[in-house]
Design a protein around this motif. Structure first.
Motif, PDB file in Angstrom:
ATOM      1  N   ARG A 232       0.823  -1.206   0.000  1.00 58.71           N
ATOM      2  CA  ARG A 232       0.000   0.000   0.000  1.00 58.71           C
ATOM      3  C   ARG A 232       0.856   1.254   0.000  1.00 58.71           C
ATOM      4  N   GLY A 233       1.888   1.260   0.832  1.00 60.27           N
ATOM      5  CA  GLY A 233       2.777   2.422   0.868  1.00 60.27           C
ATOM      6  C   GLY A 233       2.028   3.711   1.127  1.00 60.27           C
ATOM      7  N   ASP A 234       2.224   4.689   0.260  1.00 59.87           N
ATOM      8  CA  ASP A 234       1.574   5.992   0.419  1.00 59.87           C
ATOM      9  C   ASP A 234       0.222   6.065  -0.281  1.00 59.87           C
ATOM     10  N   PHE A 235      -0.183   4.981  -0.928  1.00 51.43           N
ATOM     11  CA  PHE A 235      -1.500   4.965  -1.564  1.00 51.43           C
ATOM     12  C   PHE A 235      -2.576   4.718  -0.510  1.00 51.43           C
ATOM     13  N   THR A 236      -3.820   4.927  -0.888  1.00 49.91           N
ATOM     14  CA  THR A 236      -4.912   4.730   0.063  1.00 49.91           C
ATOM     15  C   THR A 236      -5.256   3.261   0.263  1.00 49.91           C
ATOM     16  N   SER A 237      -4.877   2.392  -0.684  1.00 51.91           N
ATOM     17  CA  SER A 237      -5.199   0.965  -0.597  1.00 51.91           C
ATOM     18  C   SER A 237      -4.238   0.179  -1.480  1.00 51.91           C
ATOM     19  N   VAL A 238      -4.194  -1.133  -1.277  1.00 54.59           N
ATOM     20  CA  VAL A 238      -3.376  -1.979  -2.146  1.00 54.59           C
ATOM     21  C   VAL A 238      -3.949  -2.005  -3.556  1.00 54.59           C
ATOM     22  N   ASN A 239      -5.258  -1.878  -3.657  1.00 56.01           N
ATOM     23  CA  ASN A 239      -5.899  -1.858  -4.966  1.00 56.01           C
ATOM     24  C   ASN A 239      -5.423  -0.656  -5.775  1.00 56.01           C
ATOM     25  N   GLU A 240      -5.393   0.490  -5.135  1.00 52.02           N
ATOM     26  CA  GLU A 240      -4.916   1.696  -5.816  1.00 52.02           C
ATOM     27  C   GLU A 240      -3.437   1.558  -6.170  1.00 52.02           C
ATOM     28  N   ALA A 241      -2.665   0.949  -5.286  1.00 48.52           N
ATOM     29  CA  ALA A 241      -1.223   0.817  -5.518  1.00 48.52           C
ATOM     30  C   ALA A 241      -0.931  -0.005  -6.770  1.00 48.52           C
ATOM     31  N   VAL A 242      -1.600  -1.163  -6.911  1.00 48.79           N
ATOM     32  CA  VAL A 242      -1.287  -2.006  -8.070  1.00 48.79           C
ATOM     33  C   VAL A 242      -1.841  -1.413  -9.352  1.00 48.79           C
ATOM     34  N   ARG A 243      -2.949  -0.701  -9.263  1.00 53.05           N
ATOM     35  CA  ARG A 243      -3.526  -0.129 -10.479  1.00 53.05           C
ATOM     36  C   ARG A 243      -2.719   1.062 -10.996  1.00 53.05           C
ATOM     37  N   HIS A 244      -2.088   1.795 -10.090  1.00 51.99           N
ATOM     38  CA  HIS A 244      -1.366   2.988 -10.516  1.00 51.99           C
ATOM     39  C   HIS A 244       0.138   2.772 -10.663  1.00 51.99           C
ATOM     40  N   GLU A 245       0.678   1.838  -9.912  1.00 51.89           N
ATOM     41  CA  GLU A 245       2.123   1.653  -9.947  1.00 51.89           C
ATOM     42  C   GLU A 245       2.540   0.213 -10.222  1.00 51.89           C
ATOM     43  N   GLY A 246       1.673  -0.738  -9.924  1.00 49.63           N
ATOM     44  CA  GLY A 246       2.046  -2.137 -10.050  1.00 49.63           C
ATOM     45  C   GLY A 246       2.737  -2.621  -8.788  1.00 49.63           C
ATOM     46  N   TRP A 247       3.124  -3.882  -8.790  1.00 46.84           N
ATOM     47  CA  TRP A 247       3.847  -4.443  -7.660  1.00 46.84           C
ATOM     48  C   TRP A 247       5.285  -3.920  -7.687  1.00 46.84           C
ATOM     49  N   PRO A 248       6.029  -4.042  -6.591  1.00 42.25           N
ATOM     50  CA  PRO A 248       7.378  -3.452  -6.527  1.00 42.25           C
ATOM     51  C   PRO A 248       8.349  -4.082  -7.524  1.00 42.25           C
ATOM     52  N   PRO A 249       9.444  -3.381  -7.814  1.00 35.12           N
ATOM     53  CA  PRO A 249      10.494  -3.964  -8.648  1.00 35.12           C
ATOM     54  C   PRO A 249      10.995  -5.275  -8.059  1.00 35.12           C
ATOM     55  N   ILE A 250      11.278  -6.226  -8.919  1.00 38.64           N
ATOM     56  CA  ILE A 250      11.655  -7.559  -8.452  1.00 38.64           C
ATOM     57  C   ILE A 250      12.938  -7.521  -7.624  1.00 38.64           C
ATOM     58  N   GLU A 251      13.842  -6.598  -7.938  1.00 40.14           N
ATOM     59  CA  GLU A 251      15.091  -6.527  -7.175  1.00 40.14           C
ATOM     60  C   GLU A 251      14.853  -6.093  -5.740  1.00 40.14           C
ATOM     61  N   ASP A 252      13.732  -5.399  -5.485  1.00 42.46           N
ATOM     62  CA  ASP A 252      13.388  -5.015  -4.116  1.00 42.46           C
ATOM     63  C   ASP A 252      12.668  -6.138  -3.376  1.00 42.46           C
ATOM     64  N   MET A 253      12.285  -7.183  -4.097  1.00 41.81           N
ATOM     65  CA  MET A 253      11.487  -8.262  -3.519  1.00 41.81           C
ATOM     66  C   MET A 253      12.303  -9.523  -3.252  1.00 41.81           C
ATOM     67  N   ARG A 254      13.563  -9.513  -3.616  1.00 40.68           N
ATOM     68  CA  ARG A 254      14.361 -10.736  -3.423  1.00 40.68           C
ATOM     69  C   ARG A 254      14.475 -11.079  -1.938  1.00 40.68           C
ATOM     70  N   GLY A 255      14.340 -12.362  -1.651  1.00 47.65           N
ATOM     71  CA  GLY A 255      14.407 -12.833  -0.274  1.00 47.65           C
ATOM     72  C   GLY A 255      13.109 -12.713   0.498  1.00 47.65           C
ATOM     73  N   LYS A 256      12.065 -12.156  -0.119  1.00 49.05           N
ATOM     74  CA  LYS A 256      10.810 -11.912   0.581  1.00 49.05           C
ATOM     75  C   LYS A 256       9.872 -13.130   0.516  1.00 49.05           C
ATOM     76  N   ILE A 257       8.996 -13.219   1.527  1.00 53.12           N
ATOM     77  CA  ILE A 257       7.947 -14.227   1.613  1.00 53.12           C
ATOM     78  C   ILE A 257       6.609 -13.503   1.563  1.00 53.12           C
ATOM     79  N   ILE A 258       5.707 -13.970   0.701  1.00 55.21           N
ATOM     80  CA  ILE A 258       4.410 -13.326   0.509  1.00 55.21           C
ATOM     81  C   ILE A 258       3.312 -14.346   0.778  1.00 55.21           C
ATOM     82  N   PHE A 259       2.396 -14.034   1.675  1.00 52.63           N
ATOM     83  CA  PHE A 259       1.292 -14.934   2.008  1.00 52.63           C
ATOM     84  C   PHE A 259       0.006 -14.462   1.334  1.00 52.63           C
ATOM     85  N   LEU A 260      -0.648 -15.380   0.632  1.00 49.72           N
ATOM     86  CA  LEU A 260      -1.924 -15.110  -0.013  1.00 49.72           C
ATOM     87  C   LEU A 260      -2.990 -16.027   0.589  1.00 49.72           C
TER      88      LEU A 260
END
Length: 389
Positions: A232-260
């Motif tokens: 979400r970051g500085d956006f109002t929601s995760v929905n707004e974040a992905v629609r306007h910017e997309g998910w983060p750069p892959i290089e910033d996501m290395r080593g991360k675990i994501i639960f769905l």
């Protein structure tokens, strides 16, 4: 009036998706490669070990209550797949794992196969050990498919599954992010025979959902997790974040675990309500327009419906095969449709072939991650194969 409202809702949804494609699909080579610019192949029911043949033999006899949809013979076919241990799957390059989770706060809820004990005690007595460490007697969340007959698992305790993944992650710093898709199993199913009472499967209460958080945070450091609040970051929601910017750069996501949370709408709502006011760990999925939606489930691949969602910035989950049918028929049509749709999270029961069934196996030419052609038709700019792991 209802017809008019339905048409209006569909039109608004189409307009929303169209408005979301405000440039996200027009990626230039100089733009960063984002998480949603890749496609990942993972496993369905990643913990699964096929039930014993002796169990199927019992079920195909007269002592099993068959349903029209799931006869004993069909169950034998559908459940006859076994995955490698979780760390071996990760070694292969798979980055999407799925775990079915049951609440067992006191322990011992599922430590005895009641169906077999009732209808075929001689088989129950002679089964090879399925819980050699006594994990089912311990309190905490459990991971397996069904309590009555499909109870073998690579890791019977949720926390043990997570520890395997964490330990692999620590041994392989800089890996591509790992998705853990969690499905809550709750509600007791009808007995497979009239001669016994099935094990009770407890509902997921608020306490159980918070227990999911506790077990995850007991294994993973906070900085190794990528949470909805991070997206979400500085956006109002995760929905707004992905629609306007997309998910983060892959290089910033290395080593991360994501639960769905891979669950039906009622369970999505129950989880969201249980953790309201705290920092959610699981990404929920609802409608395209819902503020909490950043990813979507579309189990049956269809490029006409999935591609617009992908272009709008969402991650989309789909399945390349189901119930072993494609493997038995050597049918790649569903997998090909999943690949072409641009869905980023593609589940299969066959990352490698089972020689007892066929040569059917799902991969991107031997790999399990590739650039998404919807965004990166010219490639991601990676050189060595190791950079895509």
């Amino acid at each position: 009036m209802n017809i008019f409202l339905n048409v209006l809702a569909a039109a608004l949804a189409t307009m929303l998706i169209s408005s979301c494609i405000s440039g996200e699909s027009r990626v230039t080579p100089s733009d960063p490669v984002r998480l949603n610019h890749l496609q990942f192949i993972g496993t369905h029911n990643s913990y699964h070990v096929a039930p014993d043949e002796a169990i199927f033999d019992v079920m195909e006899g007269e002592r099993y209550n068959e349903s029209d949809q799931w006869t004993a013979a069909r169950l034998r076919e559908a459940l006859s797949f076994t995955h490698a241990p979780l760390d071996q799957q990760l070694d292969m390059g798979l980055r999407v794992l799925e775990l079915d989770v049951r609440d067992d706060p006191k322990g011992g809820q599922f430590d005895d196969p009641s169906f077999l004990r009732a209808v075929a005690p001689e088989i129950a007595e002679n089964l090879s050990p399925f819980d050699p460490n006594g994990d089912l007697a311990k309190p905490g969340l459990k991971v397996f498919h069904t309590a009555e007959m499909d109870f073998r698992s690579r890791c019977l305790r949720f926390i043990k599954c997570l520890e395997i993944i964490r330990n692999w992650s620590l041994r392989n710093p800089g890996h591509l992010p790992i998705f853990i898709e969690m499905e809550s199993k709750q509600g007791t199913k009808p007995a497979l025979s009239s001669s016994y009472e099935p094990a009770e499967v407890l509902p997921f209460t608020d306490t159980a959902w918070l227990g999911v958080h506790q077990e995850i945070l007991s294994v993973f450091e906070r900085n190794s997790l990528f949470l909805p609040g991070d997206l979400r970051g500085d956006f109002t929601s995760v929905n707004e974040a992905v629609r306007h910017e997309g998910w983060p750069p892959i290089e910033d996501m290395r080593g991360k675990i994501i639960f769905l949370l891979l669950d039906d709408p009622a369970k999505q709502d129950a989880y969201a309500a249980a953790v309201e006011g705290s920092d959610p760990i699981l990404f929920v999925t609802r409608t395209v327009a819902d503020p909490q939606t950043a990813w979507l489930m579309r189990p049956k691949p269809d490029r006409q419906t999935i591609r617009p969602l992908v272009e709008a910035g969402f991650l989309v989950y789909t399945r390349a095969d189901a119930h072993t049918r494609e493997a038995r028929d050597m049918d790649y049509a569903r997998a090909d449709e999943a690949f072409a749709s641009g869905a980023q999270l593609i589940a299969t029961d066959y990352p490698v072939a089972d020689p007892d069934i066929s040569e059917y196996a799902v991969s991107f030419g031997g790999r399990y991650v590739r650039c998404n052609v919807i965004f990166r038709n010219g490639g991601c700019g990676y050189g060595a194969q190791s950079e895509m792991k």
